[in-house]
Design an enzyme around this catalytic site. Structure first.
Site, mmCIF file in Angstrom:
data_model
loop_
_atom_site.group_PDB
_atom_site.id
_atom_site.type_symbol
_atom_site.label_atom_id
_atom_site.label_comp_id
_atom_site.label_asym_id
_atom_site.label_seq_id
_atom_site.Cartn_x
_atom_site.Cartn_y
_atom_site.Cartn_z
ATOM 1 N N GLU A 81 0.884 -1.161 0.000
ATOM 2 C CA GLU A 81 0.000 0.000 0.000
ATOM 3 C C GLU A 81 0.925 1.214 0.000
ATOM 4 O OE1 GLU A 81 -1.706 3.036 0.775
ATOM 5 O OE2 GLU A 81 -2.127 2.327 2.799
ATOM 6 N N CYS B 105 -1.699 8.949 2.786
ATOM 7 C CA CYS B 105 -1.426 8.422 1.446
ATOM 8 C C CYS B 105 -2.475 8.873 0.448
ATOM 9 C CB CYS B 105 -1.279 6.910 1.484
ATOM 10 S SG CYS B 105 -2.626 6.105 2.336
ATOM 11 N N GLU C 40 4.901 13.002 -4.696
ATOM 12 C CA GLU C 40 4.177 12.982 -3.427
ATOM 13 C C GLU C 40 4.955 13.816 -2.415
ATOM 14 O OE1 GLU C 40 4.004 9.221 -1.157
ATOM 15 O OE2 GLU C 40 1.911 9.671 -0.768
HETATM 16 P P1 NAP Z 1 9.236 4.528 4.068
HETATM 17 O O1 NAP Z 1 10.707 4.687 4.077
HETATM 18 O O2 NAP Z 1 8.595 3.883 2.919
HETATM 19 O O3 NAP Z 1 8.857 3.781 5.430
HETATM 20 C C1 NAP Z 1 7.784 2.877 5.599
HETATM 21 C C2 NAP Z 1 8.242 1.703 6.448
HETATM 22 O O4 NAP Z 1 9.241 0.955 5.739
HETATM 23 C C3 NAP Z 1 8.905 2.097 7.762
HETATM 24 O O5 NAP Z 1 8.602 1.139 8.749
HETATM 25 C C4 NAP Z 1 10.370 2.059 7.390
HETATM 26 O O6 NAP Z 1 11.216 1.947 8.500
HETATM 27 C C5 NAP Z 1 10.413 0.840 6.522
HETATM 28 N N1 NAP Z 1 11.578 0.768 5.635
HETATM 29 C C6 NAP Z 1 12.400 1.767 5.216
HETATM 30 N N2 NAP Z 1 13.356 1.282 4.408
HETATM 31 C C7 NAP Z 1 13.161 -0.045 4.306
HETATM 32 C C8 NAP Z 1 13.804 -1.098 3.600
HETATM 33 N N3 NAP Z 1 14.863 -0.877 2.839
HETATM 34 N N4 NAP Z 1 13.303 -2.345 3.719
HETATM 35 C C9 NAP Z 1 12.232 -2.597 4.473
HETATM 36 N N5 NAP Z 1 11.575 -1.640 5.175
HETATM 37 C C10 NAP Z 1 12.024 -0.377 5.088
HETATM 38 O O7 NAP Z 1 8.581 5.915 4.277
HETATM 39 P P2 NAP Z 1 9.203 7.156 5.076
HETATM 40 O O8 NAP Z 1 10.670 7.305 4.940
HETATM 41 O O9 NAP Z 1 8.720 7.019 6.427
HETATM 42 O O10 NAP Z 1 8.564 8.330 4.263
HETATM 43 C C11 NAP Z 1 9.067 8.658 2.979
HETATM 44 C C12 NAP Z 1 7.969 9.023 2.061
HETATM 45 O O11 NAP Z 1 7.120 7.899 1.898
HETATM 46 C C13 NAP Z 1 7.036 10.096 2.550
HETATM 47 O O12 NAP Z 1 7.501 11.357 2.302
HETATM 48 C C14 NAP Z 1 5.797 9.781 1.769
HETATM 49 O O13 NAP Z 1 5.892 10.318 0.494
HETATM 50 C C15 NAP Z 1 5.803 8.293 1.676
HETATM 51 N N6 NAP Z 1 4.940 7.625 2.655
HETATM 52 C C16 NAP Z 1 3.785 7.099 2.219
HETATM 53 C C17 NAP Z 1 2.943 6.470 3.126
HETATM 54 C C18 NAP Z 1 1.647 5.887 2.710
HETATM 55 O O14 NAP Z 1 0.829 5.613 3.555
HETATM 56 N N7 NAP Z 1 1.451 5.622 1.455
HETATM 57 C C19 NAP Z 1 3.291 6.376 4.457
HETATM 58 C C20 NAP Z 1 4.527 6.899 4.870
HETATM 59 C C21 NAP Z 1 5.325 7.517 3.940
HETATM 60 P P3 NAP Z 1 11.847 3.309 9.084
HETATM 61 O O15 NAP Z 1 10.739 4.038 9.679
HETATM 62 O O16 NAP Z 1 12.840 2.861 10.066
HETATM 63 O O17 NAP Z 1 12.470 4.026 7.913
#
Ligand code: NAP
Ligand code: MG
Length: 500
Positions: A273, A307, A404
Site C-alpha cells: 500500500e 497516502c 508525493e
Molecule cells: P518509508 O521509508 O517507505 O517507510 C515505511 C516503512 O518501511 C517504515 O517502517 C520504514 O522503516 C520501513 N523501511 C524503510 N526502508 C526499508 C527497507 N529498505 N526495507 C524494508 N523496510 C524499510 O517511508 P518514510 O521514509 O517514512 O517516508 C518517505 C515518504 O514515503 C514520505 O515522504 C511519503 O511520500 C511516503 N509515505 C507514504 C505512506 C503511505 O501511507 N502511502 C506512508 C509513509 C510515507 P523506518 O521508519 O525505520 O524508515
C-alpha cells in the site's frame, strides 16, 4: 514526564513512558541483542522523550522463529474461529478502554492533534478490529461437482479451503501508526496467521502498547511479535527473510519496490500500500465554500501526511479564484501547535527529515514560479512545523505537481471540461484515490470509470471505512486491504479433489 507543552498527561500515558521500553518476541519483553536503542522524538519540540530497542537482523531471526513456532505448534493452531473472533473482540475492548492513552502516545510520538488521534486513529482502529473479528468465523471455501472426463467410471468430489498464509511480516509507516498496525494485525489474526510487526522508527510506541494489550487479551506467546528498529536493517531483514510467508507493507513507493523485490526472491506473498498524488476535482456546480472546506480537509487532515491526501486540487475555471481564496482563508486560520494540546488543528510533521523534505518541495515550487496563496514556510522554533500551504500558478511538469510531498501542501489548478480533467487527473504514476465534487449525477457517473484510482469519493474525501476494499491502481500498490478482500491477503486457497 507527565507534562508536555504545558498539558498534563493521562496517568496511564505517563506510566507507560516512565517504564523502560522493550520489544515483544515470543511473549517476552526483550532488548535488542546488541543493546542498541533508538530515541523516540517529540516532533513538537525536537527532543527525545524515551528510547526503544534498535532491533536488527538477529532479532528478526528470533522473532520469525517465535512466530513460526506459534504458527505450527502450541495453542494457537488449536484456536477455533470463534476463539479467534473472541480474542479480537477482547483486543478491541481493551483498546477502547485505553483510548485516551493511545491518543496521547500517538500525539506525542507522531505530532498529530490528540483530538484527531482519539476520534480518528483510535476510534477507527477499534471499529476495524471488531469488523475483522467477524470474519474469523466466515472464512469459506466452496464445493464443486467435478467431471474428470478421463476417468468416467469413477465419481469425484471437489472443495476449496482457505488456510492461513502462515507467518506474516508487517512493515508499517509513521503517519497512522496504530491504525496501520491494526489494518495488518486484525485480518492476519482473524485468519489464524502469526505476525512480526515492525513499526516505523519515528513512531514505535502505540505498536508496543498494542503488543501489551494482545498479551492482556490472551494471545498465546509468539502470535504477535513487535520488533522496533530501522527500516534499512530490521525492515529489510524482515522482508527478505525466507521464514516468513507473507509481507504486508505500507509506505513509500520507493521502499515498496525494494520490499516487493526482496519478497519475490523467496516467492513470499506480498501486498503493498504505497504513495499517492490524489486529485480533488471540483465541477462547476459546486458552492465554492463547500469545495474549499472539502479541499482543506482533503489536504490538511493529519498535516497532509496521508497516502490519500488530496494534494492536487483541480477546480473548474469558472470557480477557481473563489475556491482558492476561501481555501487560503481556511489555511491561514488554522491553529498550529503541539499535537498534545487539544485545541491544536495542525500539529508538527513527524520529524525534521519530513519537515525539511516538505519545505524543500515548497521552495522548489516557488523557485519555478509558483505563488503561495497561503503558507509557504515552516514554523518558528525547534518543532517540525509547516504552515498549511496553497500553491497556485503551478504547471504540470513541476515537482510539486508530480511528486508525493506528504505534507500540508496542495497545488491548485483550473480545468476546462470533463475530457481535460479526466486526462490530467490520471497524468500521474499514482492511482490511490480521487474525489469528485458535484451534484450533477450524470457527469459524476461519467467521470468515475475514467479515473484510475482504487478509491473515488464523491462530495467527500478521506472517508475510510472498514468494509470497503482499500488500495491502489498503478504505482500506488498491489492488493486491497480492509473489507472482505483483506482476508484474501492472509489466506491461501487450497483445492481438494477426492475420488470416491
Ligand atoms: P518509508 O521509508 O517507505 O517507510 C515505511 C516503512 O518501511 C517504515 O517502517 C520504514 O522503516 C520501513 N523501511 C524503510 N526502508 C526499508 C527497507 N529498505 N526495507 C524494508 N523496510 C524499510 O517511508 P518514510 O521514509 O517514512 O517516508 C518517505 C515518504 O514515503 C514520505 O515522504 C511519503 O511520500 C511516503 N509515505 C507514504 C505512506 C503511505 O501511507 N502511502 C506512508 C509513509 C510515507 P523506518 O521508519 O525505520 O524508515
Ligand atoms: Mg516520534
Amino acid at each position: 514526564m507527565n507534562r508536555f507543552h504545558g498539558i498534563e498527561l493521562n496517568p496511564a500515558t505517563a506510566a507507560f513512558l516512565a517504564a523502560p521500553r522493550k520489544m515483544l518476541i515470543g511473549g517476552e519483553w526483550v532488548d535488542d541483542l546488541s543493546g542498541a536503542t533508538l530515541p523516540v522524538i517529540d516532533p513538537a519540540s525536537g527532543e527525545a522523550f524515551c528510547h526503544v530497542p534498535a532491533g536488527e537482523s538477529a532479532d528478526v531471526d528470533h522473532a520469525v522463529q517465535a512466530a513460526r513456532r506459534a504458527f505450527e505448534s502450541g495453542e494457537w493452531p488449536r484456536h477455533r474461529p470463534v476463539d479467534r473472533e473472541r480474542l479480537l473482540l477482547r483486543l478491541a475492548d481493551l483498546l477502547e478502554a485505553n483510548a485516551q492513552e493511545f491518543a496521547e502516545l500517538e500525539a506525542l510520538d507522531n505530532g498529530k492533534p490528540v483530538t484527531m488521534a482519539r476520534h480518528v486513529d483510535v476510534a477507527l482502529s477499534v471499529d476495524f478490529i471488531r469488523y475483522m473479528a467477524g470474519w474469523a468465523t466466515k472464512i469459506e471455501g466452496a464445493t464443486m461437482e467435478l467431471s474428470a472426463p478421463l476417468v468416467r467410471d469413477r465419481e469425484f468430489f471437489g472443495f476449496t479451503r482457505r488456510e492461513p498464509v502462515g507467518v506474516v511480516g508487517a512493515i508499517i509507516p509513521w503517519n497512522f501508526p496504530l491504525l496501520m498496525a491494526v489494518w495488518k494485525v486484525a485480518p492476519a489474526l482473524a485468519a489464524g496467521c502469526t505476525m512480526i510487526l515492525k513499526p516505523a522508527e519515528d513512531t514505535p510506541l502505540t505498536a508496543l502498547r498494542l503488543g501489551e494489550l494482545a498479551i492482556e487479551a490472551g494471545y498465546p506467546a509468539g502470535v504477535l511479535n513487535v520488533l522496533t528498529g530501522l527500516g534499512h536493517t530490521a525492515g529489510a531483514a524482515l522482508a527478505a527473510h525466507p521464514g516468513i510467508n507473507k509481507v504486508a507493507f505500507t509506505g513509500s513507493t520507493e521502499v515498496g519496490k525494494l520490499v516487493g523485490k526482496a519478497a519475490m526472491e523467496n516467492m513470499t506473498r506480498v501486498s503493498l500500500e504505497l504513495g499517492g498524488k490524489s486529485p480533488v476535482i471540483v465541477l462547476d456546480d459546486v458552492d465554492p465554500a463547500v469545495a474549499a472546506a472539502g479541499a482543506a480537509q482533503a489536504i490538511f487532515f493529519n498535516q497532509g501526511q496521508v497516502c490519500t491526501a488530496g494534494s492536487r486540487l483541480y477546480v473548474h475555471r469558472s470557480r477557481f479564484d473563489a475556491v482558492v481564496e476561501q481555501l487560503a482563508g481556511i489555511a491561514d486560520g488554522m491553529k498550529i501547535g503541539p499535537g498534545i494540546d487539544p485545541s491544536t488543528q495542525i500539529g508538527p510533521l513527524v520529524s525534521k527529515v519530513q519537515q525539511n523534505r516538505v519545505l524543500d518541495y515548497v521552495r522548489s515550487g516557488l523557485s519555478e514560479g509558483a505563488r503561495a496563496a497561503a503558507g509557504g514556510a515552516g514554523g518558528d522554533g525547534p518543532g517540525c512545523f509547516v504552515k498549511p500551504t496553497v500553491l497556485v500558478d503551478v504547471h504540470e511538469d513541476m515537482r510539486v505537481v508530480r511528486e508525493e510531498i506528504f505534507g500540508p501542501v496542495v497545488v491548485a489548478q483550473p480545468f476546462e471540461d470533463l475530457d481535460d480533467i479526466a486526462r490530467r487527473a490520471n497524468d500521474t504514476p499514482y492511482g490511490l484515490a480521487a474525489s469528485i465534487w458535484s451534484n450533477d449525477l450524470a457527469r459524476v457517473h461519467r467521470l468515475i470509470p475514467r479515473i484510475q484510482a482504487g478509491t473515488v469519493w464523491v462530495n467527500c474525501h478521506n472517508i475510510i471505512e472498514s468494509v470497503m476494499p482499500f488500495g491502489g491502481f498503478k504505482q500506488s500498490g498491489i492488493g486491497r486491504e480492509a473489507g472482505r478482500s483483506a482476508l484474501e491477503l492472509y489466506t491461501e486457497p487450497k483445492s481438494v479433489i477426492m475420488m470416491l
